[in-house]
Design an enzyme around this catalytic site. Structure first.
Site, PDB file in Angstrom:
ATOM      1  CG  ASP A   1      48.326  37.297  45.366  1.00 41.13           C
ATOM      2  OD1 ASP A   1      47.626  38.237  44.951  1.00 41.13           O
ATOM      3  OD2 ASP A   1      49.454  37.005  44.912  1.00 41.13           O
TER       4      ASP A   1
ATOM      5  CG  ASP B   1      48.134  38.434  38.892  1.00 42.56           C
ATOM      6  OD1 ASP B   1      47.681  37.597  38.090  1.00 42.56           O
ATOM      7  OD2 ASP B   1      47.636  39.562  39.065  1.00 42.56           O
TER       8      ASP B   1
END
Ligand SMILES: [Zn+2]
Length: 448
Positions: A253, A255
Site C-alpha cells: 500500500d 499512504d
C-alpha cells in the site's frame, strides 16, 4: 526481429581486464559478454543478428562465425571509421530490415524481449526506448514520458535546480524502425542515440515510446562494473532479473505504509517518507521479490488531483527511494470512487470498479504484466482493506501500525501478522525467506 549489436568500441576503460581483446570478447565468469547476448537472443527467438564492429573486427568475426553455435544467423559488418553508436547504425541502414533491436555489446542484459516487442507494437511508435530506474538518477540522462509512455523529452544532466523528473534512465536497449532514421544523414562525426538522434527525432515529432521496466540491464564497461555484474551472475540476480521468470511479489500500500498518510496528498512537495521504508524495499527486492505498489487514489475521481499530478507524486517517491538504492517494479493506482454526486468530481470515474481495494483488480493486473507468482507473495498495508485484499487474492497479509494502523475497522479480515512499520515487516519476511532457502538447500544436500 533482427538484433543489431554495437560492438565497435575499443574498450580502453576495460584495458586492465581485456588482455588486448576487444570489449565484446572480455569474459565474465568464463564467458564473453557477446556470448551472453547471443544466448539472450536465442532464448527469445531473435534468430538474426548483425554485429557492427570496428576495433579488432577480425577477432569478433572469428568468435561469431556464422552464429550457428547459438542457433542464430550472425553477420559482422565492419565500420570504416568510428561513427559512434547511432552513426554506425545509420551507416548500416541499407543492410537492416525495417524494424530491429539495438543492443550494446558492453552491457549485461536479462530482459523479457517478447514483452518489450509487444509493448512497442501496441504503442504504434517509431522507436521504443527501454527505460529503467537507477541509484544515481541525479547524474543520469532522464527520460520524461506521458501517462501512456510517449516520450516527451530527454533531460541530460546536470538537471535544472529543483526540477522534478522521473527516475527513468535510458538504458541503451532500443527497438527502432529504419524509416525513422532514414531522414538522417550518415554523419561525419560520431553520433550518439541519446545525445543527438533521439532529441532530433523528438524535434521532428517522431513518436518514441518509453518502455519502463526494472529488469536486469547493467553497463559492464569498466573493471568495477564488470566485477559487479560477475557478482550478480553468481548470486542469481541476473537470472531472476527478467520478467520472463515468474517470481513472488511484495504488494505494498502507499499512504501510511511507504509515506505518511496526510489524507489528501495531491502535490509532490507534500510527500513525506516513513523512516526505514526505502531500506525495507531495498532489502525485500534484494531477497528476490518483485515490489509492486497498489494504491487507491479516489482523489482523482473527486477532481482534487489529475493523473499527471499523481504521476509527479510517484516520480518524487521513486526519487526518494532511489537515494537508498530502492526500486519498484510497478505502481498501480485505482482512480475510481463508488459514490456519485459531489461538486468538482469526475463523474466518469465514479463507479464501482474491480480495482479499488479490497477488489483484486490491481493485483491481478500486476500478476499478468509482471509475471508474478501469487504463492509466496505478500500484501502489506495499514488499513483493514489491505488485509481484506490479501485475503481476496489468497496471499500473506501484514497489517502495519503506521498510518491508520487498522483503526478504520471497515473490514473484518484478520491479518496474519502485525508489525510496527514496513522496516520490521521486511526484516521478518527476509529472515523467513532466508530460513526457507537454507532448509531447501539442506534437504537438497541430504538427498545428494
Ligand atoms: Zn478502480
Amino acid at each position: 526481429m533482427r538484433a543489431v549489436i554495437l560492438a565497435g568500441g575499443k574498450g580502453s576503460r576495460l584495458a586492465a581486464r581485456s588482455n588486448g581483446l576487444p570489449k565484446p570478447l572480455v569474459t565474465v565468469n568464463g564467458k564473453a559478454l557477446l556470448e551472453y547476448q547471443f544466448e539472450l537472443l536465442a532464448r527469445h527467438r531473435v534468430e538474426e543478428a548483425t554485429v557492427l564492429c570496428g576495433y579488432r573486427a577480425e577477432d569478433i568475426r572469428r568468435f561469431c562465425g556464422d552464429g550457428s553455435r547459438w542457433g542464430l544467423r550472425v553477420e559482422c559488418v565492419e565500420e570504416t571509421a568510428p561513427l559512434g553508436t547511432a552513426g554506425a547504425v545509420i551507416a548500416a541502414l541499407d543492410e537492416l530490415p525495417e524494424e530491429f533491436l539495438v543492443l550494446y555489446a558492453d552491457t549485461m542484459v536479462n530482459v523479457d524481449l517478447g514483452r518489450m516487442f509487444a509493448a512497442h507494437r501496441a504503442s504504434g511508435a517509431e522507436g521504443t526506448l527501454f527505460l529503467h530506474p537507477n541509484d544515481h538518477p541525479w547524474d543520469s540522462d532522464l527520460v520524461e514520458s506521458d501517462e501512456n509512455g510517449r516520450v516527451l523529452g530527454i533531460h541530460g544532466y546536470p538537471h535544472a535546480e529543483g526540477a522534478l523528473l522521473p527516475n527513468q534512465v535510458n538504458a541503451a536497449l532500443y527497438v527502432l524502425k529504419a524509416s525513422a532514421l532514414r531522414g538522417m544523414k550518415v554523419p561525419e562525426k560520431p553520433l550518439d542515440f541519446a545525445k543527438h538522434v533521439f532529441p532530433e527525432l523528438l524535434r521532428r515529432g517522431v513518436h518514441l515510446h518509453g518502455y519502463r521496466s526494472a529488469e536486469y540491464i547493467k553497463d559492464a564497461g569498466t573493471p568495477e562494473r564488470l566485477d559487479h555484474v560477475a557478482e550478480d551472475l553468481r548470486r542469481g540476480v541476473v537470472a531472476r532479473g527478467s520478467l520472463a521468470v515468474k517470481r513472488p511479489a511484495i504488494f505494498l500500500d502507499r499512504d501510511g505504509t511507504i509515506n505518511e498518510d496526510i489524507s489528501y496528498l495531491t502535490r509532490p512537495e507534500q510527500l513525506k517518507m516513513i523512516p526505514g521504508a526505502a531500506e525495507a524495499i531495498r532489502l525485500l527486492r534484494g531477497a528476490g521479490y518483485r515490489i509492486v505498489v497498489v494504491t487507491n487514489q479516489p482523489v482523482i475521481a473527486r477532481g482534487d488531483c489529475t493523473t499527471a499530478d499523481l504521476l509527479r507524486i510517484h516520480d518524487s517517491m521513486e526519487m526518494e527511494l532511489s537515494r537508498e538504492g530502492a526500486f519498484l517494479d510497478g505502481i498501480y493506482h485505482c482512480p475510481h470512487h463508488p459514490d456519485k454526486g459531489f461538486e468538482g468530481e469526475r463523474a466518469e470515474l465514479k463507479f464501482r470498479c474491480e480495482c479499488r481495494k479490497p477488489g483484486d483488480g490491481m493485483v491481478r493486473q500486476a500478476v499478468r504484466e509482471l509475471n508474478i507468482e501469487l504463492d509466496g507473495s505478500w500484501l502489506i498495508g495499514d488499513r483493514t482493506g489491505d488485509v481484506q485484499t490479501a485475503h481476496n487474492c489468497g496471499i500473506h497479509s501484514v497489517l502495519l501500525r503506521t498510518g491508520i494502523g487498522g483503526r478504520d475497522q471497515r473490514y473484518t479480515a484478520k491479518p496474519e501478522y502485525m508489525f510496527d512499520d514496513l522496516a520490521a515487516a521486511a526484516r521478518f519476511i527476509v529472515q523467513q525467506n532466508d530460513e526457507r532457502l537454507a532448509a531447501e538447500q539442506n534437504a537438497g544436500a541430504a538427498e545428494r
